[in-house]
Enzyme design. Structure first.
Site, PDB file in Angstrom:
ATOM      1  N   GLY A 234      41.166  31.442  29.162  1.00 42.38           N
ATOM      2  CA  GLY A 234      39.999  30.735  29.711  1.00 42.38           C
ATOM      3  C   GLY A 234      39.045  31.685  30.422  1.00 42.38           C
ATOM      4  O   GLY A 234      37.819  31.602  30.251  1.00 42.38           O
ATOM      5  N   ALA A 235      39.594  32.603  31.222  1.00 42.08           N
ATOM      6  CA  ALA A 235      38.737  33.509  31.997  1.00 42.08           C
ATOM      7  C   ALA A 235      38.040  34.509  31.069  1.00 42.08           C
ATOM      8  O   ALA A 235      36.870  34.837  31.265  1.00 42.08           O
ATOM      9  CB  ALA A 235      39.569  34.240  33.044  1.00 42.08           C
TER      10      ALA A 235
ATOM     11  N   THR B 204      42.556  23.064  37.454  1.00 48.64           N
ATOM     12  CA  THR B 204      43.099  24.386  37.165  1.00 48.64           C
ATOM     13  C   THR B 204      44.229  24.274  36.144  1.00 48.64           C
ATOM     14  O   THR B 204      44.475  23.207  35.585  1.00 48.64           O
ATOM     15  CB  THR B 204      43.493  25.099  38.488  1.00 48.64           C
ATOM     16  OG1 THR B 204      43.833  26.440  38.192  1.00 48.64           O
ATOM     17  CG2 THR B 204      44.638  24.422  39.215  1.00 48.64           C
TER      18      THR B 204
ATOM     19  N   ASP C  33      32.997  28.663  35.650  1.00 50.57           N
ATOM     20  CA  ASP C  33      33.571  30.020  35.596  1.00 50.57           C
ATOM     21  C   ASP C  33      32.556  31.064  35.115  1.00 50.57           C
ATOM     22  O   ASP C  33      32.504  32.169  35.659  1.00 50.57           O
ATOM     23  CB  ASP C  33      34.818  30.053  34.694  1.00 50.57           C
ATOM     24  CG  ASP C  33      36.056  29.546  35.426  1.00 50.57           C
ATOM     25  OD1 ASP C  33      36.051  29.560  36.676  1.00 50.57           O
ATOM     26  OD2 ASP C  33      37.022  29.133  34.762  1.00 50.57           O
TER      27      ASP C  33
ATOM     28  N   SER D   8      41.817  27.287  46.921  1.00 52.28           N
ATOM     29  CA  SER D   8      40.675  26.363  46.943  1.00 52.28           C
ATOM     30  C   SER D   8      40.600  25.492  48.200  1.00 52.28           C
ATOM     31  O   SER D   8      39.507  25.311  48.745  1.00 52.28           O
ATOM     32  CB  SER D   8      40.673  25.495  45.689  1.00 52.28           C
ATOM     33  OG  SER D   8      40.423  26.307  44.571  1.00 52.28           O
TER      34      SER D   8
ATOM     35  N   LYS E 205      42.739  22.565  32.077  1.00 56.34           N
ATOM     36  CA  LYS E 205      41.299  22.784  31.853  1.00 56.34           C
ATOM     37  C   LYS E 205      40.824  22.364  30.459  1.00 56.34           C
ATOM     38  O   LYS E 205      39.697  21.932  30.295  1.00 56.34           O
ATOM     39  CB  LYS E 205      40.954  24.257  32.065  1.00 56.34           C
ATOM     40  CG  LYS E 205      41.010  24.718  33.516  1.00 56.34           C
ATOM     41  CD  LYS E 205      40.546  26.173  33.580  1.00 56.34           C
ATOM     42  CE  LYS E 205      40.619  26.723  34.982  1.00 56.34           C
ATOM     43  NZ  LYS E 205      39.993  28.063  35.059  1.00 56.34           N
TER      44      LYS E 205
ATOM     45  N   GLY F  18      41.472  40.436  27.512  1.00 57.77           N
ATOM     46  CA  GLY F  18      42.001  39.088  27.738  1.00 57.77           C
ATOM     47  C   GLY F  18      41.120  38.048  27.070  1.00 57.77           C
ATOM     48  O   GLY F  18      39.882  38.149  27.108  1.00 57.77           O
ATOM     49  N   ALA F  19      41.755  37.048  26.453  1.00 53.87           N
ATOM     50  CA  ALA F  19      40.998  36.029  25.722  1.00 53.87           C
ATOM     51  C   ALA F  19      41.505  34.628  26.032  1.00 53.87           C
ATOM     52  O   ALA F  19      41.494  33.744  25.183  1.00 53.87           O
ATOM     53  CB  ALA F  19      41.068  36.315  24.225  1.00 53.87           C
TER      54      ALA F  19
HETATM   55  P1  NAP Z   1      45.117  32.105  30.490  1.00 52.90           P
HETATM   56  O1  NAP Z   1      44.154  31.214  29.812  1.00 52.90           O
HETATM   57  O2  NAP Z   1      46.544  31.727  30.624  1.00 52.90           O
HETATM   58  O3  NAP Z   1      45.038  33.537  29.727  1.00 52.90           O
HETATM   59  C1  NAP Z   1      45.895  34.596  30.076  1.00 52.90           C
HETATM   60  C2  NAP Z   1      45.432  35.885  29.392  1.00 52.90           C
HETATM   61  O4  NAP Z   1      46.278  36.957  29.831  1.00 52.90           O
HETATM   62  C3  NAP Z   1      45.529  35.834  27.865  1.00 52.90           C
HETATM   63  O5  NAP Z   1      44.522  36.652  27.322  1.00 52.90           O
HETATM   64  C4  NAP Z   1      46.915  36.452  27.623  1.00 52.90           C
HETATM   65  O6  NAP Z   1      47.062  37.021  26.338  1.00 52.90           O
HETATM   66  C5  NAP Z   1      46.909  37.552  28.666  1.00 52.90           C
HETATM   67  N1  NAP Z   1      48.258  37.984  29.023  1.00 52.90           N
HETATM   68  C6  NAP Z   1      49.204  37.273  29.686  1.00 52.90           C
HETATM   69  N2  NAP Z   1      50.332  38.011  29.831  1.00 52.90           N
HETATM   70  C7  NAP Z   1      50.083  39.204  29.238  1.00 52.90           C
HETATM   71  C8  NAP Z   1      50.865  40.394  29.037  1.00 52.90           C
HETATM   72  N3  NAP Z   1      52.123  40.488  29.488  1.00 52.90           N
HETATM   73  N4  NAP Z   1      50.287  41.438  28.389  1.00 52.90           N
HETATM   74  C9  NAP Z   1      49.011  41.359  27.934  1.00 52.90           C
HETATM   75  N5  NAP Z   1      48.229  40.261  28.080  1.00 52.90           N
HETATM   76  C10 NAP Z   1      48.757  39.196  28.723  1.00 52.90           C
HETATM   77  O7  NAP Z   1      44.628  32.431  31.976  1.00 52.90           O
HETATM   78  P2  NAP Z   1      43.111  32.515  32.497  1.00 52.90           P
HETATM   79  O8  NAP Z   1      42.709  31.226  33.057  1.00 52.90           O
HETATM   80  O9  NAP Z   1      42.290  33.137  31.430  1.00 52.90           O
HETATM   81  O10 NAP Z   1      43.287  33.524  33.728  1.00 52.90           O
HETATM   82  C11 NAP Z   1      43.481  34.918  33.522  1.00 52.90           C
HETATM   83  C12 NAP Z   1      43.438  35.613  34.878  1.00 52.90           C
HETATM   84  O11 NAP Z   1      42.130  35.484  35.441  1.00 52.90           O
HETATM   85  C13 NAP Z   1      44.426  35.009  35.874  1.00 52.90           C
HETATM   86  O12 NAP Z   1      45.035  36.037  36.592  1.00 52.90           O
HETATM   87  C14 NAP Z   1      43.546  34.196  36.813  1.00 52.90           C
HETATM   88  O13 NAP Z   1      44.063  34.167  38.129  1.00 52.90           O
HETATM   89  C15 NAP Z   1      42.233  34.973  36.766  1.00 52.90           C
HETATM   90  N6  NAP Z   1      41.080  34.093  37.025  1.00 52.90           N
HETATM   91  C16 NAP Z   1      40.313  34.382  38.085  1.00 52.90           C
HETATM   92  C17 NAP Z   1      39.210  33.588  38.364  1.00 52.90           C
HETATM   93  C18 NAP Z   1      38.371  33.922  39.546  1.00 52.90           C
HETATM   94  O14 NAP Z   1      37.594  33.066  39.981  1.00 52.90           O
HETATM   95  N7  NAP Z   1      38.453  35.121  40.071  1.00 52.90           N
HETATM   96  C19 NAP Z   1      38.904  32.479  37.555  1.00 52.90           C
HETATM   97  C20 NAP Z   1      39.731  32.219  36.439  1.00 52.90           C
HETATM   98  C21 NAP Z   1      40.828  33.026  36.195  1.00 52.90           C
HETATM   99  P3  NAP Z   1      47.656  36.150  25.106  1.00 52.90           P
HETATM  100  O15 NAP Z   1      46.491  35.393  24.529  1.00 52.90           O
HETATM  101  O16 NAP Z   1      48.218  37.174  24.197  1.00 52.90           O
HETATM  102  O17 NAP Z   1      48.721  35.255  25.685  1.00 52.90           O
END
Ligand code: NAP
Length: 280
Positions: free
Chosen positions: A130-131, A63, A103, A18, A67, A127-128
């Site tokens: 935040g993203a 972040t 987002d 950022s 959040k 995935g469930a």
């Molecule tokens: P988060 O809230 O921590 O959620 C993580 C997700 O990944 C959950 O669904 C979790 O499942 C799953 N997960 C983690 N480890 C896993 C594994 N070993 N096997 C299977 N599923 C697994 O994170 P988030 O904010 O949603 O972010 C998720 C990704 O999106 C990150 O890599 C982040 O960098 C990316 N992102 C990108 C942007 C962008 O602007 N491009 C914006 C936001 C996020 P459980 O519920 O089972 O734990």
């Protein structure tokens, strides 16, 4: 020229893109913006927000892990933060801190640019967190015909799907839905730094499908490599990162940033990530 102050607040934030992104945007748009990465742990969030209300800040990006926690500390939320159940942007004005979520809007930017028609599409979101929630929200609001959300912890997928008209399933059962989807989104953190893939090897994609990974480091994640090998089109997460930043800019400064500037900033970040860019 008036000087503005902003920050990305989280823990850890050392590797956040950022500061670089907003420095590029400020240079493009001719604003003097001092933007820092500020490491704040959960116990100090309320105190940090309290002093920021009295400080010179135009806003914060928020972040992980703050959040959701920050919602109850803010003076007001707009609809985007309420619907997402999380705030990733704060705007400070007259001693008040207002929460927003960019987002979902950012998620749609690269799809629009790629000419992908969300309206009427069948989408699968892996995935469930935040993203994943932001992706489901954006897709259902933009008129997707069907949104299926799969997650390692089924209960989290169920909570995200509830109220959005999406359907939930366990990640282990995603392969069949992927075969019939026009859009497959990886919103898990698998693939970060090139490690892990949410789909089992050999998963098949529908002809003409688009695979969209929200992870942006590396540019070609294992999920995108698998999709490409299966004949699907691919989209990385950098476009979403820039898209949500353009929306942040609009919230802070009331200024809509054109797509051409967004693409230039994205290209510079891409060159930085692949080691081809200069120092900024
Ligand atoms: P988060 O809230 O921590 O959620 C993580 C997700 O990944 C959950 O669904 C979790 O499942 C799953 N997960 C983690 N480890 C896993 C594994 N070993 N096997 C299977 N599923 C697994 O994170 P988030 O904010 O949603 O972010 C998720 C990704 O999106 C990150 O890599 C982040 O960098 C990316 N992102 C990108 C942007 C962008 O602007 N491009 C914006 C936001 C996020 P459980 O519920 O089972 O734990």
């Amino acid at each position: 020229m008036k000087r503005y102050f902003a920050a990305v607040v989280g823990r850890p934030v050392r590797h956040s893109l950022s500061p670089r992104l907003f420095k590029l945007l400020a240079a493009e748009l001719g604003r003097e913006l001092r933007y820092r990465a500020v490491e704040v742990d959960a116990r100090r969030l309320a105190q940090a927000l309290g002093s920021a209300r009295r400080g010179p800040w135009v806003g914060w990006n928020v972040t992980l892990p703050h959040k959701v926690r920050i919602l109850s500390l803010l003076d007001g939320l707009d609809d985007s933060a309420r619907a997402a159940g999380a705030a990733n942007v704060v705007r400070f004005e007259d001693g008040r801190a207002m929460g927003y979520n960019t987002d979902a809007a950012g998620f749609l930017v690269p799809l629009g640019r790629a000419g992908f028609a969300v309206r009427g599409c069948r989408a699968v979101v892996l995935g469930a967190g935040g993203a994943g929630r932001a992706a489901c929200l954006a897709l259902t609001r933009a008129g997707a015909r069907r949104v299926l959300v799969f997650n390692r912890t089924f209960e989290n997928a169920r909570v995200v799907a509830a109220g959005l008209g999406a359907v939930a399933g366990p990640l282990s059962q995603a392969a069949e839905a992927v075969r019939e989807a026009d859009l497959v989104v990886n919103a898990t953190s698998l693939g970060l730094e090139g490690r892990g893939c949410p789909l089992a090897p050999g998963a098949r994609f529908k002809t003409g499908a688009l695979a969209y990974d929200l992870v942006y480091r590396p540019a070609l994640t294992p999920f995108l490599a698998q999709a490409r090998a299966g004949g699907a089109g691919t989209l990385g997460g950098l476009g979403m990162l820039v898209g949500q930043a353009l929306e942040t800019w609009r919230i802070w400064f009331g200024e809509t940033v054109g797509g051409r500037i967004g693409r230039r900033v994205e290209k510079e970040l891409e060159e930085f990530l692949t080691g081809k860019g200069g120092a900024l």
